[in-house]
Scaffold this motif. Sequence first.
Motif, PDB file in Angstrom:
ATOM      1  N   PRO A 154       2.472  -4.582 -17.233  1.00  0.00           N
ATOM      2  CA  PRO A 154       1.982  -5.809 -17.890  1.00  0.00           C
ATOM      3  C   PRO A 154       2.987  -6.963 -17.803  1.00  0.00           C
ATOM      4  N   VAL A 155       4.226  -6.678 -17.467  1.00  0.00           N
ATOM      5  CA  VAL A 155       5.217  -7.747 -17.410  1.00  0.00           C
ATOM      6  C   VAL A 155       5.353  -8.250 -15.976  1.00  0.00           C
ATOM      7  N   LYS A 156       5.151  -9.525 -15.818  1.00  0.00           N
ATOM      8  CA  LYS A 156       5.213 -10.126 -14.495  1.00  0.00           C
ATOM      9  C   LYS A 156       6.532  -9.806 -13.784  1.00  0.00           C
ATOM     10  N   GLY A 157       6.402  -9.382 -12.556  1.00  0.00           N
ATOM     11  CA  GLY A 157       7.594  -9.144 -11.758  1.00  0.00           C
ATOM     12  C   GLY A 157       8.346  -7.868 -12.094  1.00  0.00           C
ATOM     13  N   CYS A 158       7.861  -7.141 -13.071  1.00  0.00           N
ATOM     14  CA  CYS A 158       8.537  -5.900 -13.445  1.00  0.00           C
ATOM     15  C   CYS A 158       7.684  -4.713 -13.048  1.00  0.00           C
ATOM     16  N   MET A 159       8.283  -3.819 -12.296  1.00  0.00           N
ATOM     17  CA  MET A 159       7.537  -2.646 -11.847  1.00  0.00           C
ATOM     18  C   MET A 159       8.027  -1.417 -12.599  1.00  0.00           C
ATOM     19  N   VAL A 160       7.190  -0.411 -12.626  1.00  0.00           N
ATOM     20  CA  VAL A 160       7.647   0.881 -13.106  1.00  0.00           C
ATOM     21  C   VAL A 160       7.962   1.701 -11.858  1.00  0.00           C
ATOM     22  N   ILE A 161       9.113   2.316 -11.866  1.00  0.00           N
ATOM     23  CA  ILE A 161       9.454   3.215 -10.773  1.00  0.00           C
ATOM     24  C   ILE A 161       8.942   4.587 -11.179  1.00  0.00           C
ATOM     25  N   LYS A 162       7.974   5.082 -10.460  1.00  0.00           N
ATOM     26  CA  LYS A 162       7.325   6.338 -10.852  1.00  0.00           C
ATOM     27  C   LYS A 162       8.197   7.534 -10.445  1.00  0.00           C
ATOM     28  N   PRO A 163       7.872   8.710 -10.984  1.00  0.00           N
ATOM     29  CA  PRO A 163       8.761   9.863 -10.734  1.00  0.00           C
ATOM     30  C   PRO A 163       9.121  10.090  -9.268  1.00  0.00           C
ATOM     31  N   TYR A 164       8.160   9.954  -8.380  1.00  0.00           N
ATOM     32  CA  TYR A 164       8.476  10.214  -6.974  1.00  0.00           C
ATOM     33  C   TYR A 164       9.438   9.165  -6.416  1.00  0.00           C
ATOM     34  N   ASP A 218       0.830  -1.213   0.000  1.00  0.00           N
ATOM     35  CA  ASP A 218       0.000   0.000   0.000  1.00  0.00           C
ATOM     36  C   ASP A 218       0.859   1.255   0.000  1.00  0.00           C
ATOM     37  N   VAL A 219       1.896   1.257   0.817  1.00  0.00           N
ATOM     38  CA  VAL A 219       2.763   2.436   0.889  1.00  0.00           C
ATOM     39  C   VAL A 219       3.449   2.661  -0.455  1.00  0.00           C
ATOM     40  N   VAL A 220       3.950   1.590  -1.041  1.00  0.00           N
ATOM     41  CA  VAL A 220       4.611   1.711  -2.347  1.00  0.00           C
ATOM     42  C   VAL A 220       3.667   2.366  -3.359  1.00  0.00           C
ATOM     43  N   LYS A 221       2.428   1.912  -3.352  1.00  0.00           N
ATOM     44  CA  LYS A 221       1.492   2.412  -4.359  1.00  0.00           C
ATOM     45  C   LYS A 221       0.920   3.781  -4.013  1.00  0.00           C
ATOM     46  N   LYS A 222       0.538   3.942  -2.759  1.00  0.00           N
ATOM     47  CA  LYS A 222      -0.126   5.182  -2.386  1.00  0.00           C
ATOM     48  C   LYS A 222       0.839   6.353  -2.254  1.00  0.00           C
ATOM     49  N   ALA A 223       2.082   6.058  -1.924  1.00  0.00           N
ATOM     50  CA  ALA A 223       3.077   7.128  -1.874  1.00  0.00           C
ATOM     51  C   ALA A 223       3.600   7.417  -3.277  1.00  0.00           C
ATOM     52  N   ASP A 224       3.077   6.669  -4.246  1.00  0.00           N
ATOM     53  CA  ASP A 224       3.386   6.930  -5.644  1.00  0.00           C
ATOM     54  C   ASP A 224       4.841   6.612  -6.007  1.00  0.00           C
ATOM     55  N   LEU A 225       5.386   5.587  -5.385  1.00  0.00           N
ATOM     56  CA  LEU A 225       6.769   5.215  -5.670  1.00  0.00           C
ATOM     57  C   LEU A 225       6.866   4.330  -6.908  1.00  0.00           C
TER      58      LEU A 225
END
Length: 480
Positions: free
Chosen positions: A35-45, A23-30
């Motif tokens: 679409p690729v399993k196991g691959c995240m996008v690191i957002k600007p923040y 939740d923190v990872v997502k809500k803090a916008d990190l």
Amino acid sequence: MDETKFVKEIASKEEAFSQWYIDVVKKADLADYTPVKGCMVIKPYGYALWENMQQCLDRRIKATGHKNAYFPLFIPESLLKKEAEHVEGFAPEVAWVTHGGNQKLEERLAVRPTSEAIIGSLYSKWIRSWRDLPVLINQWANIVRWEKVTRPFLRTTEFLWQEGHTAHKNQEEAEEETLKILTVYKDYIEQDLAIPVIIGRKSNNEKFAGAMHTYTLEALMGDGKILQAGTSHNLGQNFAKAFDIRFLDENQQEQFAWTTSWGTSTRLVGGIIMVHGDERGLKLPPKVASVQMVIVPIFFDTSKQEVMEKAREYKSLLEKKFKVELDDRDSYTPGWKFNEWEMKGVPVRLEIGPRDLAQNQVVAVRRDKGNKVIISEKEVESTLEKWMADIQNNLFLQARSRLEENIRFTDNYESFKEIMEEKRGFIKAFWCGNEKCEDQIKKDSKATIRCIPLEEHKEKGKCIFCGEESSSLVYFGRAY
RNA sequence: CGGGGCGUAGCGCAGCUUGGUUAGCGCGCUUGGUUCGGGACCAAGAGGUCGGAGGUUCAAAUCCUCUCGCCCCGACCA
């Protein structure tokens, strides 16, 4: 104040740590899923945080004489296979490129899981004489490891890291380098990220595939589990022999070089979240926070103009020394903004409203404390300067006392298992050095040897598992 | 990779057991207005063919098969 009262969007840290983390990872916008399993996008923040971490460490790496370079993403299969232990260790998690366009490749290419092989093959080309040594190179790169279970930052299929690769003329120098980097990492992680670590050597079971020995930095997370924060490997001559890195020494003798490698990754972002975060979200150490303070203007119809003007004034004053954000969004109320910026972990919030204008002051709130403090306009700059240092220090001290409280000694196997089940943290216990004991302990309690302290323990004790006499007092823990 | 759970609007969910109006709700979003010192309020709107493919059926979010993804617990790993 009730900690949970302000948080509507994240799970309870106490009750559901894993969910809280996501939740923190997502809500803090990190970061976000892709679409690729196991691959995240690191957002600007999140990426801004990583960039600051990079800068802090890069400075330290360069200050110790290393230079950055960039090596290819692809490693020919034949190269990767040269060091037997190495390939065996990484084989299950290598991604392979088999085609270029429509054409099948003569030889498969590995997407690097780490770069010892490709760098080793080039060092073999570059190194001829003892005068070429040491070679001290670092690279910032992405890595792919086909992990079965992934979690944002902690374990992703692709991740970002730095990997240092050095070559030396003798064993002593290589060992010195390996230990020097351990110190560089310790300083970086403790002073910049405010995460206290325990350093030591890895057991044979846990060391890097192909290394002679591995040093490690281990950190305690908020749920009592242990995160490996960085590693530094003395590769001995293993890789030099595999990749044919030879030179003529001062005595005209041909020798294999002594190499090292060391790395830290985006995983440390996860560490920051799990060490400092609380029920209200992220809590960032000022040294790496991309926003060190946010100014929230308090609008009222009649005074909006003046308040905004003053807020801008503060911003231009403060941004000379700090990373400042002015939250002038009209569509959110102050309370909403307070919560959002707390969730995003910004170290200090400044509130400026008509009352403050009238009295030449601001209301300031530290993320690590939470109470409102009135600061007179004259003292804003100097106070905030003190605060930044103090917050940084306070986060470290809090984490350190948590660490200290969670290091427990035991010489009783039953209580060992009980502690691992209930409290976790680190357990200091004697270990005879036998891998069989290590394996059985892992089966019984999920605990592994996180590290063996560098300084030899004086007194002897009995191995926590088999009872045999030993002078090796080691740290156990459940690892991420 | 084994065991379990879940995929319905940006988010959180209901509907599925027992197939059948135009797929609902809360939050968020848009517009206008009033607000603003700890997650404001009113009004009017926009947004989904129910993860994907196939099948059964007059008819599928609902039943069946396969598949992908996410979460939890193990084994493996930074």
